[in-house]
Design an enzyme around this catalytic site. Structure first.
Site, short mmCIF file in Angstrom:
data_model
loop_
_atom_site.label_atom_id
_atom_site.label_comp_id
_atom_site.label_asym_id
_atom_site.label_seq_id
_atom_site.Cartn_x
_atom_site.Cartn_y
_atom_site.Cartn_z
CD1 TRP A 110 1.55 4.36 -0.81
CD2 TRP A 110 0.95 2.47 -1.87
NE1 TRP A 110 2.69 3.64 -1.10
CE2 TRP A 110 2.36 2.49 -1.74
CE3 TRP A 110 0.36 1.39 -2.51
CZ2 TRP A 110 3.17 1.46 -2.23
CZ3 TRP A 110 1.16 0.36 -3.00
CH2 TRP A 110 2.55 0.41 -2.85
CG ASP A 180 -4.12 1.06 3.10
OD1 ASP A 180 -3.48 0.72 4.12
OD2 ASP A 180 -3.61 1.13 1.96
CE LYS A 204 4.41 2.19 4.59
NZ LYS A 204 4.95 1.05 3.88
#
Ligand code: PMP
Length: 369
Positions: A110, A180, A204
């Site tokens: 990511w 992030d 999430k």
């Protein structure tokens, strides 16, 4: 394993995201689809210009402030476009037209994506990359040569695919930190005041897909780019209280319900972390005690409390493990398509009981092989 009653599939959901939601919140949503208490309307048909929705945004903001202990120096935004849109909004705001490069850490799947987007806007320096070593570990302090005068430092606190999580704060205090936190936001206490921008999509740990929380410290904005499309401009979003165009009312409402659950049922982030740690410990102990049958992917000191990633001795055994797990009621255990293997994502709403069931299954599977 107890086969007498059918498993509750929602409670055995180990998906990497969108992930499990608390059972209590699912019931509240079910009710809200028909009628949100006190409104006479379905949550799917309430105007985003209503007083009710303004109060939802306000309470969610207050709950996030309370849970993280942040003050009015931070703006709390609920935006669209996922974490992916933040990959661009951050450098558009903080890097465009700037002489100094931004430092980015490349610690897994990511963290590569925001690097590519930032390069469209200005100079990027990859201060560390784990690519050559296969993203099995995170950098130690002595490996990190972070620039003293970077425009900002960007990193991903929890690499969702590889199961790597930073257990410390990185960077120089005078360089804005941008993080992030999509896969570990509100899963543990953090020293939020040390960050300039924190962003995290909801799907999430805190809600369904469709909304991304952005915490933005006011002073960093003062130095940022002004001439941007309104939708992509943090200033517009701040001025309109996250209601510039039609926001995802449903997703924001569900995220509010999860924030109440965190506040009232769990009792805050220290308690949430203790629970998350207990879940992760059980799974990692299972892996470590398996005499190499289950092989943890991450270096133990960098193991994620959110995504427990492991392999079995052969690809065939992994396929059998996943098929048997599916038959036993577990879902979402397949590793990310980029790396395969097994990934048990144990976000906030996954219970200790569910983790115990998975450990039982793993012991049983190993016993049969
Ligand atoms: N960052 C991290 C750490 C992620 O795990 C993901 C998706 N799983 C993303 C960013 C991308 O998020 P989105 O799909 O909301 O754009």
């Amino acid at each position: 394993m107890n086969h007498d009653k059918p498993p509750n599939y929602n409670q055995l959901n180990f998906s990497g995201g969108p992930g499990a939601l608390p059972a209590e919140v699912l019931s509240q949503i079910q009710q809200a689809i028909l009628e949100v208490p006190g409104t006479r309307l379905s949550v799917l048909g309430i105007s985003h210009r209503s007083d009710w929705f303004a109060s939802v945004v306000q309470e969610l903001e207050e709950n996030v402030r309370l849970l993280l202990g942040i003050d009015q120096r931070f703006h709390v935004l609920m935006l669209q476009g996922g974490a992916t849109q933040q990959f661009s909004m951050v450098p558009m705001t903080l890097l465009r037209g700037k002489a100094q490069a931004a430092d980015y850490l490349h610690t897994g799947y990511w963290s590569a994506k925001p690097i590519a987007e930032a390069r469209r806007e200005g100079a990027v320096r990859v201060a560390w990359s784990g690519q050559a070593s296969g993203f099995h570990h995170l950098p130690d302090d002595h490996e990190l040569a972070l620039s003293e005068d970077a425009s900002y430092l960007h990193y991903v606190s929890n690499e969702t695919v590889e199961g790597l999580q930073f257990q410390r704060l990185l960077g120089h205090d005078h360089v804005p930190r941008v993080c992030d936190m999509s896969s570990d936001f509100l899963s543990r206490p953090i020293d939020a005041a040390q960050f300039s921008i924190i962003y995290a999509h909801a799907q999430k740990n805190i809600g369904p897909a469709g909304v991304t929380m952005v915490l933005l410290r006011d002073d960093v904005l003062a130095r940022g780019q002004y001439d941007l499309p309104d939708f992509l401009n943090y200033r517009t979003q701040i001025a309109s209280h996250s209601n510039f165009n039609t926001p995802p009312v449903f997703a924001i409402y569900v995220t509010l319900l999860v924030s109440r659950w965190l506040r009232d049922r769990i009792g805050g982030l220290a308690k949430m972390e203790a629970l998350n740690r207990a879940k992760a410990n059980r799974l990692y102990q299972m892996v470590d005690a398996s005499n190499g049958f289950y092989r943890g992917r991450a270096r133990p000191s960098d193991r994620s409390l959110m995504n427990v990633v492991f392999q079995l001795p052969t690809a065939d055994l992994e396929a059998e493990f996943l098929a048997d797990a599916d038959a036993a009621g577990f879902s979402g255990l397949g590793g990310h398509r980029a790396i395969g293997g097994i990934r048990a994502s144990i976000y906030n709403a996954v219970t200790l009981q569910a983790v115990d069931r998975l450990c039982e299954f793993m012991a049983d599977f190993q016993g049969r092989h």
